[in-house]
Design an enzyme around this catalytic site. Structure first.
Site, PDB file in Angstrom:
ATOM      1  N   HIS A 179      28.344  -8.239  29.030  1.00 16.77           N
ATOM      2  CA  HIS A 179      27.425  -9.349  29.949  1.00 16.77           C
ATOM      3  C   HIS A 179      28.139 -10.562  30.101  1.00 16.77           C
ATOM      4  O   HIS A 179      27.571 -11.292  31.050  1.00 16.77           O
ATOM      5  CB  HIS A 179      25.942  -9.339  29.400  1.00 16.77           C
ATOM      6  CG  HIS A 179      25.298  -7.961  29.555  1.00 16.77           C
ATOM      7  ND1 HIS A 179      25.241  -7.223  30.448  1.00 16.77           N
ATOM      8  CD2 HIS A 179      24.669  -7.337  28.485  1.00 16.77           C
ATOM      9  CE1 HIS A 179      24.267  -6.121  30.424  1.00 16.77           C
ATOM     10  NE2 HIS A 179      23.960  -6.173  28.989  1.00 16.77           N
ATOM     11  N   GLU A 198      19.439   0.171  20.848  1.00 21.30           N
ATOM     12  CA  GLU A 198      18.853  -0.871  21.643  1.00 21.30           C
ATOM     13  C   GLU A 198      17.968   0.099  22.866  1.00 21.30           C
ATOM     14  O   GLU A 198      17.815  -0.364  23.677  1.00 21.30           O
ATOM     15  CB  GLU A 198      19.597  -1.452  22.394  1.00 21.30           C
ATOM     16  CG  GLU A 198      20.931  -1.012  23.032  1.00 21.30           C
ATOM     17  CD  GLU A 198      21.962  -2.031  23.588  1.00 21.30           C
ATOM     18  OE1 GLU A 198      21.492  -3.126  23.691  1.00 21.30           O
ATOM     19  OE2 GLU A 198      23.174  -1.711  23.906  1.00 21.30           O
TER      20      GLU A 198
END
Length: 271
Positions: free
Chosen positions: A46, A147
């Site tokens: 990211h 996650e």
């Protein structure tokens, strides 16, 4: 090969603190690495950067002696092997949802016979010291990210994966997935069900001899996580730290001087 300091610290029963880099700049990496972190991870998933920036950032971090790590964009062998060749001492792989995916990840991290990593440690041959090929399998850390709700269902099997060193929790995505968007993503969760999920992950790691790591927003929350049994916590990151320090400085100036902000064209997104 230079020994992995994280492994040495954990063997002594002490937790570690990890820094986080999402700004693609060697100078920023150099500054963060000099602040006393045990390790610093570059976010290729990211972060505003790619491999061409990751390598000089690793070079800039070298003088500090901090353990260099990276989060790769996905479970893909090419980039995993490439960041290792650049000198990463640990790799964090996102969205590992099954034991099969965890096993694939481990195989990309290890040279034969323990895995299928291709040989070509272009920079690591120089940055990691002598005898890299023979010792890399034992020194480099493989962290699978848990996650998603699917990963939680398969948690025990993931944690049992041979060769996996630890589980790294992404609390924002985990919250998003477990509650199907009902709870906004974010760090430092206070919901009882999320704290229970974090402690469940710690228990699975302890059961199978793996390290547990958690991405946190504040040092206070990280300290709580350590008490729950996490071995490593990431506390904030370069972009958030820069923004919060700048915001606090401006707010303090306006408080002391009474000067109000005037929004012109810059405040509307341009100048």
């Amino acid at each position: 090969m230079i020994k992995n300091k994280l492994k040495q610290i954990w063997a002594e029963g002490r937790p570690t603190i990890n820094g986080w880099l999402s700004i693609g700049n060697p100078f920023t990496a150099e500054i963060m690495a000099a602040q006393g972190y045990d390790s610093v991870s570059i976010d290729v998933q990211h972060g505003a950067l790619d491999y061409s920036m990751l390598l000089p950032m690793f070079q800039a971090m070298r003088a500090s002696g901090v353990v260099p790590m990276a989060r790769v964009p996905w479970l893909e062998p090419g980039i995993i092997m490439k960041v290792l060749d650049a000198g990463a001492y640990g790799v964090i792989c996102p969205m590992v949802n099954t034991a099969e995916q965890a096993a694939q990840f481990v195989s990309y991290m290890r040279y034969p016979p323990a895995g299928q990593r291709s040989f070509g440690p272009t920079r690591a041959n120089f940055s990691a010291g002598a005898n890299y090929a023979a010792e890399a399998n034992d020194e480099i850390l493989a962290f699978a990210m848990v996650e998603t709700a699917e990963a939680m269902r398969n948690l025990d099997a993931i944690a049992a994966t041979p060769g996996l060193d630890g589980i790294y929790v992404g609390p924002a995505d985990l919250t998003f997935s477990l509650h199907q968007g009902r709870l906004a993503p974010g760090f430092d969760r206070e919901e009882p069900e999320m704290i229970e999920a974090l402690q469940t992950i710690v228990a699975a790691c302890k059961k199978h001899g793996k390290r547990a790591a958690l991405h946190c927003g504040t040092a206070d929350y990280a300290a709580r996580a350590i008490k729950w049994g996490f071995d490593m916590t990431t506390v904030s990151g370069d972009s958030r730290l820069l923004a919060s320090a700048a915001q606090a400085s401006v707010a303090r100036f306006r408080e002391l001087t009474g000067a109000k902000a005037v929004l012109g064209e810059a405040g509307k997104g341009g100048y």
